[in-house]
Enzyme design. Structure first.
Site, mmCIF file in Angstrom:
data_model
loop_
_atom_site.group_PDB
_atom_site.id
_atom_site.type_symbol
_atom_site.label_atom_id
_atom_site.label_comp_id
_atom_site.label_asym_id
_atom_site.label_seq_id
_atom_site.Cartn_x
_atom_site.Cartn_y
_atom_site.Cartn_z
ATOM 1 N N GLY A 16 0.793 -1.222 0.000
ATOM 2 C CA GLY A 16 0.000 0.000 0.000
ATOM 3 C C GLY A 16 0.823 1.268 0.000
ATOM 4 N N LYS A 138 -9.591 -14.423 -1.825
ATOM 5 C CA LYS A 138 -9.450 -13.495 -2.950
ATOM 6 C C LYS A 138 -10.461 -13.822 -4.045
ATOM 7 C CE LYS A 138 -4.605 -12.257 -2.225
ATOM 8 N NZ LYS A 138 -3.214 -12.318 -2.744
#
Length: 293
Positions: A16, A138
């Site tokens: 991130g 996911k």
């Protein structure tokens, strides 16, 4: 063309923080979600403040406050989630469902990039526990995205370089071995190693690209498609030291993985990032390993 406004969720994490820097570097108006759950984590707070000093705007919202999350999402054209997917914290991936719901409700987001970035989960049905749970989660998020008809791009970058290259693919360490190295099977199974900063660069390049809409982009730097033996040889050349090789039989380790990482063709539902963006000078693994000398 005007750059899309990018909201990064999980902006203080390992990938991130790189996504935030790449977004700023490529000239995107960049927002970073600041969750009140940060509490007393001074390192994360100082990182967020450093992003602010670099030009990012901090947007406060909690994943447990749907109205606040919708309001945050509504300020962006593109949402990139980099919430942790490590199996020891895999519940974070499930929190993306709240993000999917907020994006659907806001109705303005032109592209959503969920937290993936590693191996393509649709090709990891053979994976063993504990890693299997991460790939399954996911895929659940993918189904939620597609059922909500949210425009998206999935990013598959295979092996993060720092986790697998300098340690010569050794388990339980991130540092290069000093005397001997374990070689799995014959050491000739190929894998793809990608610098984490390059992952962020390619991700941000894809967000306004119509060629990547509703597709998976695979980051496959040709010079970084290497066998373990080739990685070891690169390190030995750099360090000037030959390591003792200890072979671990294939039936003990990686037998089920053989050939699964590089032996598939990218179909119409995917694209290869280094071909889409040849101007990116990606980091080669021999250059990457030099800092460990």
């Amino acid at each position: 063309m005007e750059k899309s406004r990018v909201l990064v969720v999980g902006g203080t994490g390992y990938i991130g923080r790189r996504i935030v820097r790449a977004s700023l570097a490529q000239g995107h108006p960049t927002l970073v979600l600041m969750r009140p759950e940060i509490g007393l984590d001074i390192d994360k707070l100082q990182m967020l403040l450093s992003f602010k000093a670099q030009g990012a705007r901090l947007v406060e919202a909690s994943l447990d406050d749907q109205a606040g999350l919708v309001a945050a999402v509504a300020q962006a054209d593109v949402v990139v989630s980099a919430m942790s997917g490590a199996h020891i914290r895999s519940h974070n991936l499930h929190l993306q469902r709240k993000l999917v719901e907020a994006i659907k409700e806001a109705g303005n987001v032109k592209r959503f990039i969920p937290s993936e970035f590693g191996m393509d989960p649709s090709r990891m049905r053979h994976a063993l526990e504990p890693g299997r749970v991460t790939f399954d989660e996911k895929m659940e998020i993918r189904r939620a995205i597609e059922e909500a008809n949210i425009p998206h791009t999935y990013v598959s970058a295979n092996f993060f370089a720092a986790y697998f290259c300098p340690n010569l693919c050794q388990m339980r360490t991130l540092l290069p071995p000093k005397e001997k190295v374990h070689v799995y099977g014959d050491g000739n199974v190929k894998a793809i190693f990608v610098d984490e900063d390059d992952i962020a660069t390619y991700t941000i390049k894809s967000i306004d690209d119509p060629r990547t809409l509703n597709k998976t982009i695979y980051i496959r730097p040709q010079e970084n498609i290497l066998t373990q033996n080739e990685v070891i040889a690169k390190w030995e050349k750099l360090s000037g030291k030959v390591l003792e090789k200890v072979h671990v039989p294939a039936d003990e380790f990686l037998a089920s993985m053989k050939g699964c990482l590089t032996n598939f063709e990218i179909g119409e539902d995917g694209a290869e990032a280094t071909l889409l963006y040849p101007e990116v000078q990606y980091t080669r693994m021999d250059e990457y390993m030099k800092i460990y000398l």
